[in-house]
Enzyme design. Sequence first.
Site, PDB file in Angstrom:
ATOM      1  N   ARG A  77      23.947 -24.267  24.337  1.00 38.53           N
ATOM      2  CA  ARG A  77      23.554 -25.513  24.973  1.00 38.53           C
ATOM      3  C   ARG A  77      22.042 -25.690  24.895  1.00 38.53           C
ATOM      4  O   ARG A  77      21.549 -26.820  24.789  1.00 38.53           O
ATOM      5  CB  ARG A  77      24.036 -25.539  26.432  1.00 38.53           C
ATOM      6  CG  ARG A  77      23.609 -26.787  27.203  1.00 38.53           C
ATOM      7  CD  ARG A  77      24.464 -27.057  28.425  1.00 38.53           C
ATOM      8  NE  ARG A  77      24.718 -25.877  29.213  1.00 38.53           N
ATOM      9  CZ  ARG A  77      23.856 -25.319  30.062  1.00 38.53           C
ATOM     10  NH1 ARG A  77      22.646 -25.826  30.218  1.00 38.53           N
ATOM     11  NH2 ARG A  77      24.194 -24.247  30.760  1.00 38.53           N
ATOM     12  N   ASP A 125      16.216 -48.658  19.305  1.00 42.21           N
ATOM     13  CA  ASP A 125      17.508 -48.250  18.754  1.00 42.21           C
ATOM     14  C   ASP A 125      17.506 -48.650  17.283  1.00 42.21           C
ATOM     15  O   ASP A 125      17.519 -49.833  16.950  1.00 42.21           O
ATOM     16  CB  ASP A 125      18.645 -48.952  19.511  1.00 42.21           C
ATOM     17  CG  ASP A 125      20.031 -48.479  19.068  1.00 42.21           C
ATOM     18  OD1 ASP A 125      20.188 -48.144  17.867  1.00 42.21           O
ATOM     19  OD2 ASP A 125      20.954 -48.465  19.887  1.00 42.21           O
ATOM     20  N   LYS A 171      27.403 -43.780  13.355  1.00 41.83           N
ATOM     21  CA  LYS A 171      27.420 -44.892  12.417  1.00 41.83           C
ATOM     22  C   LYS A 171      26.878 -44.461  11.049  1.00 41.83           C
ATOM     23  O   LYS A 171      27.444 -43.600  10.410  1.00 41.83           O
ATOM     24  CB  LYS A 171      26.626 -46.062  13.019  1.00 41.83           C
ATOM     25  CG  LYS A 171      26.993 -46.397  14.466  1.00 41.83           C
ATOM     26  CD  LYS A 171      28.472 -46.650  14.696  1.00 41.83           C
ATOM     27  CE  LYS A 171      28.793 -47.284  16.042  1.00 41.83           C
ATOM     28  NZ  LYS A 171      28.500 -46.446  17.221  1.00 41.83           N
ATOM     29  N   TYR A 222      23.474 -54.161  22.177  1.00 41.58           N
ATOM     30  CA  TYR A 222      24.821 -53.609  22.208  1.00 41.58           C
ATOM     31  C   TYR A 222      25.357 -53.621  23.639  1.00 41.58           C
ATOM     32  O   TYR A 222      24.678 -53.187  24.577  1.00 41.58           O
ATOM     33  CB  TYR A 222      24.804 -52.184  21.650  1.00 41.58           C
ATOM     34  CG  TYR A 222      26.066 -51.406  21.884  1.00 41.58           C
ATOM     35  CD1 TYR A 222      27.307 -51.908  21.479  1.00 41.58           C
ATOM     36  CD2 TYR A 222      26.040 -50.176  22.518  1.00 41.58           C
ATOM     37  CE1 TYR A 222      28.475 -51.196  21.704  1.00 41.58           C
ATOM     38  CE2 TYR A 222      27.198 -49.447  22.737  1.00 41.58           C
ATOM     39  CZ  TYR A 222      28.411 -49.972  22.333  1.00 41.58           C
ATOM     40  OH  TYR A 222      29.568 -49.263  22.564  1.00 41.58           O
TER      41      TYR A 222
END
Length: 376
Positions: free
Chosen positions: A45, A169, A194, A97
């Site tokens: 982690r 973004d 994406k 978005y």
Amino acid sequence: MRFETTCIHGGYQPDATGSVTVPIYVSTAFAHPEVGQSTGYDYSRSQNPTREQLEKTLAALEEGCDALAFTSGMAAIACVLELFKPGDHIIYSADLYGGSIRLFNEISQKNGISFSALDTGDLHAVKAAIQTQTKAIYIETPSNPTMQITDIKSLCELAHKYHLLVIVDNTFLTPYFQKPLTLGADIVIHSGTKYLAGHNDVLAGFIITAHKEQADRLHFLHKTIGACLSPFDCWIVSRGLKTLPLRMDRHAASALRIAKWLSKQPKIRKVYYPGLVSSPRQEINSKQTTGFGGMISFEVDSEDTAIQLLKQLKLILFAESLGGTESLITYPLLQTHCDIPKEECAAKGINERLLRLSVGLENVNDLIADLKQGLR
């Protein structure tokens, strides 16, 4: 190294085994040589060798100082918002978005952060919206779904006069076509699901930062919140990155042809694509990018036409994602922006006639033929 070479090698050198691809280190824990010593890896982690290699590659591609890999784009955005505290104010692009807006409205506002939505391409409006409590400006350019353009460099110059962070973004264009950090932005976010991964087969998100102080804080938040991308998923994204330049060139070339074709169809009322000369702020966009991407939105003449097209398409799939090898078409009002009030959507041009098309890697003539038969 040039961009294409970085996508493939990313600074990786084969290890003792001679593996030409980055190994997948599935171990959750790493042994210490002795007390007070570490190999640089303690617990996955905190850091994992497979993830670290991917993060180094993304930082190099965006020309940032560091990068962090998350389990989704939304996890990355949520982590960035942890940089702020109750009472802070953030300005964001009104056309954004829907999932980002949902996070702002339903989670961040509950935690005491306030927001103002406006056209971030209008610098006068941005300046007028800056308050004493304003800490950041969050933008998409081109925006989702109506492809609004913000002048990144000019916005950053304004923001930095007021000591504000600029968060971009960059999902739609990727660092292959646009590098916000080189234009003055402080943080770049990607939905790696994406174009970066590019094959509709993995969820991922990324933060790339220009400043070490921010990177250190984000690494602390990353390991504390724990939404870290798994080694196998990191490997999948790394594999996708190797063909990013080739894919983006093909996406963009096909999208431009389709956008021009759509513009001439009788049932199409409006086409949103930054590569069209008629696109608003096209000159600004051309100065800050090297390509226009593979995303097109278009408005048809009626709701019935939209529904019929979605039903009749045979090759282009009616699905909610974007940026993969397969072409996908989305109905924003009922999918990506379903949680935004209808009147708010209408003010942004998101109505029952608007469709969003992610142009894939199929032969462009086949895609045009499918749209043609669907619009009959």
